[in-house]
Design a protein around this motif. Structure first.
Motif, mmCIF file in Angstrom:
data_model
loop_
_atom_site.group_PDB
_atom_site.id
_atom_site.type_symbol
_atom_site.label_atom_id
_atom_site.label_comp_id
_atom_site.label_asym_id
_atom_site.label_seq_id
_atom_site.Cartn_x
_atom_site.Cartn_y
_atom_site.Cartn_z
ATOM 1 N N GLU A 185 42.059 -33.406 39.683
ATOM 2 C CA GLU A 185 42.430 -31.997 39.503
ATOM 3 C C GLU A 185 43.438 -31.544 40.555
ATOM 4 O O GLU A 185 43.328 -31.882 41.736
ATOM 5 N N VAL A 186 44.409 -30.754 40.093
ATOM 6 C CA VAL A 186 45.440 -30.186 40.966
ATOM 7 C C VAL A 186 45.507 -28.684 40.697
ATOM 8 O O VAL A 186 45.479 -28.267 39.535
ATOM 9 N N PRO A 187 45.577 -27.828 41.715
ATOM 10 C CA PRO A 187 45.635 -26.374 41.507
ATOM 11 C C PRO A 187 46.799 -25.963 40.596
ATOM 12 O O PRO A 187 47.884 -26.544 40.668
ATOM 13 N N ASP A 188 46.576 -24.957 39.748
ATOM 14 C CA ASP A 188 47.614 -24.501 38.825
ATOM 15 C C ASP A 188 48.881 -24.056 39.549
ATOM 16 O O ASP A 188 49.984 -24.265 39.054
ATOM 17 N N ARG A 189 48.718 -23.425 40.709
ATOM 18 C CA ARG A 189 49.913 -22.950 41.431
ATOM 19 C C ARG A 189 50.826 -24.111 41.816
ATOM 20 O O ARG A 189 52.052 -23.967 41.868
ATOM 21 N N VAL A 190 50.230 -25.280 42.062
ATOM 22 C CA VAL A 190 51.036 -26.457 42.396
ATOM 23 C C VAL A 190 51.709 -27.002 41.136
ATOM 24 O O VAL A 190 52.882 -27.393 41.157
ATOM 25 N N ARG A 191 50.981 -26.978 40.028
ATOM 26 C CA ARG A 191 51.551 -27.467 38.770
ATOM 27 C C ARG A 191 52.758 -26.646 38.315
ATOM 28 O O ARG A 191 53.616 -27.147 37.587
ATOM 29 N N GLN A 192 52.840 -25.388 38.730
ATOM 30 C CA GLN A 192 53.936 -24.533 38.293
ATOM 31 C C GLN A 192 55.214 -24.716 39.112
ATOM 32 O O GLN A 192 56.222 -24.050 38.853
ATOM 33 N N ILE A 193 55.202 -25.600 40.068
ATOM 34 C CA ILE A 193 56.413 -25.879 40.851
ATOM 35 C C ILE A 193 57.423 -26.584 39.950
ATOM 36 O O ILE A 193 57.127 -27.622 39.356
ATOM 37 N N THR A 194 58.598 -26.013 39.835
ATOM 38 C CA THR A 194 59.609 -26.517 38.891
ATOM 39 C C THR A 194 59.947 -27.980 39.136
ATOM 40 O O THR A 194 60.124 -28.759 38.197
ATOM 41 N N ASP A 195 60.062 -28.371 40.403
ATOM 42 C CA ASP A 195 60.407 -29.760 40.724
ATOM 43 C C ASP A 195 59.420 -30.742 40.095
ATOM 44 O O ASP A 195 59.787 -31.852 39.712
ATOM 45 N N TRP A 197 57.776 -30.168 37.276
ATOM 46 C CA TRP A 197 57.957 -30.167 35.823
ATOM 47 C C TRP A 197 59.098 -31.085 35.419
ATOM 48 O O TRP A 197 58.949 -31.905 34.513
ATOM 49 N N VAL A 198 60.242 -30.946 36.062
ATOM 50 C CA VAL A 198 61.388 -31.754 35.647
ATOM 51 C C VAL A 198 61.156 -33.222 35.923
ATOM 52 O O VAL A 198 61.792 -34.091 35.320
ATOM 53 N N SER A 199 60.252 -33.547 36.833
ATOM 54 C CA SER A 199 59.924 -34.941 37.122
ATOM 55 C C SER A 199 58.794 -35.447 36.228
ATOM 56 O O SER A 199 58.241 -36.508 36.469
ATOM 57 N N CYS A 200 58.429 -34.684 35.203
ATOM 58 C CA CYS A 200 57.414 -35.079 34.215
ATOM 59 C C CYS A 200 56.017 -35.192 34.798
ATOM 60 O O CYS A 200 55.142 -35.815 34.205
ATOM 61 N N ILE A 201 55.785 -34.601 35.965
ATOM 62 C CA ILE A 201 54.484 -34.729 36.610
ATOM 63 C C ILE A 201 53.570 -33.567 36.248
ATOM 64 O O ILE A 201 52.433 -33.757 35.804
ATOM 65 N N ALA A 202 54.053 -32.336 36.417
ATOM 66 C CA ALA A 202 53.201 -31.154 36.286
ATOM 67 C C ALA A 202 52.606 -31.001 34.888
ATOM 68 O O ALA A 202 51.517 -30.466 34.730
ATOM 69 N N GLY A 203 53.314 -31.462 33.869
ATOM 70 C CA GLY A 203 52.838 -31.283 32.507
ATOM 71 C C GLY A 203 51.872 -32.344 32.027
ATOM 72 O O GLY A 203 51.469 -32.333 30.868
ATOM 73 N N SER A 204 51.493 -33.270 32.891
ATOM 74 C CA SER A 204 50.636 -34.372 32.458
ATOM 75 C C SER A 204 49.217 -33.909 32.142
ATOM 76 O O SER A 204 48.745 -32.902 32.654
ATOM 77 N N MET A 205 48.547 -34.667 31.280
ATOM 78 C CA MET A 205 47.186 -34.362 30.865
ATOM 79 C C MET A 205 46.192 -35.309 31.545
ATOM 80 O O MET A 205 46.517 -36.479 31.787
ATOM 81 N N PRO A 206 44.987 -34.828 31.831
ATOM 82 C CA PRO A 206 43.933 -35.739 32.282
ATOM 83 C C PRO A 206 43.665 -36.789 31.209
ATOM 84 O O PRO A 206 43.809 -36.518 30.009
ATOM 85 N N VAL A 207 43.287 -37.981 31.625
ATOM 86 C CA VAL A 207 43.097 -39.089 30.686
ATOM 87 C C VAL A 207 42.093 -38.738 29.592
ATOM 88 O O VAL A 207 42.339 -38.991 28.403
#
Length: 266
Positions: A185-195, A197-207
């Motif tokens: 788990e990663v905090p939502d505020r961290v997931r919203q960092i644009t960098d 998103w463009v690196s395909c990291i923030a939008g990933s789903m748990p397995v």
């Protein structure tokens, strides 16, 4: 995902295409310069032999989906988020003249680059089309295999993407995609960092969520094989020096994501 992030994603990948066309392998300080997007490292030099250099420069993949794609001569293949064309070209070599590969991308600059690369490669069984992975412009049950390389994470509606993939795959066909998955788990505020998103990291789903989503839309025989776990140092190298993330947040990202190959059948 905010509209601002969507615009920055389109701009980011458009710039990658422009720089690849200009012969610049490193387009920015972000993920395109990092080790995860290193085409020879991901695919192997021999696998890439004969492909245009511009296709390699524009590659933004996180793994090689073709290793597990089980493509056969005569297959019709759809490559989602085809970029500069690297996976489409490799698939085209396998399916041969009796097969066909569609490359789908939303970015005009990438589509133009891919078409130039297709001509350089001398491939006649590849066609690039503009569209979104949430609304694939192909008929029902029209392809045998869907491939993708670190693209589904960029969508804010992944269930819709997988429903579209299921729709266009023929009965007995399958998907084989490489993408990033969430491992903790990663905090939502961290997931919203644009960098991120463009690196395909923030939008990933748990397995587990990814597995359930694939099953919910109808897929069977689902396998999710982890390829690499990303440490905070790897993520730093992907994002570059200009990433607006403090050290405490990098600690939260340590081991939270990894690349995986996802397979499922219809």
């Amino acid at each position: 995902m905010s509209e601002d992030i969507k615009k920055q994603i389109r701009h980011f990948y458009g710039e990658i295409a422009k720089n690849a066309k200009a012969g610049n392998s490193c387009c920015c300080s972000g993920s395109c310069c990092g080790p995860i997007a290193n085409a020879p490292l991901i695919y192997g030099e021999e696998f890439l032999e004969g492909l245009p250099e511009e296709a390699l420069m524009a590659s933004q993949g996180c793994a090689n989906p073709l290793v597990f794609a089980d493509l056969e001569e005569g297959d019709v293949v759809l490559d989602l988020g085809s970029g500069g064309g690297i996976d489409a070209f490799l698939a085209a070599k396998i399916v041969g003249d009796s097969g066909k590969v569609y490359g789908l991308d939303m970015t005009d600059d990438m589509l133009a680059l891919a078409e130039e690369n297709r001509k350089k490669a001398g491939l006649t069984n590849v066609e690039f089309i503009k569209g979104y992975i949430e609304d694939i412009p192909l008929p029902d049950e029209s392809v045998d295999v869907v491939i993708s390389n670190c693209v589904v994470n960029l969508s804010e509606d992944k269930e819709k993407v997988f429903r579209e993939i299921y729709r266009v795959i023929k009965k007995g066909g399958h998907l084989s995609i490489a993408d990033i998955v969430t491992l903790k788990e990663v905090p939502d505020r961290v997931r919203q960092i644009t960098d991120l998103w463009v690196s395909c990291i923030a939008g990933s789903m748990p397995v587990d969520e990814l597995n359930k989503t694939l099953a919910h839309v109808g897929f069977k025989d689902i396998t999710i094989s982890l390829e690499h776990v990303y440490t905070k140092d790897v993520i730093k190298s992907m994002l570059g020096d200009e990433a607006k993330i403090d050290s405490a947040d990098f600690d939260l990202l340590d081991g939270a994501f990894g690349s995986a190959v996802i397979k499922a059948a219809k």
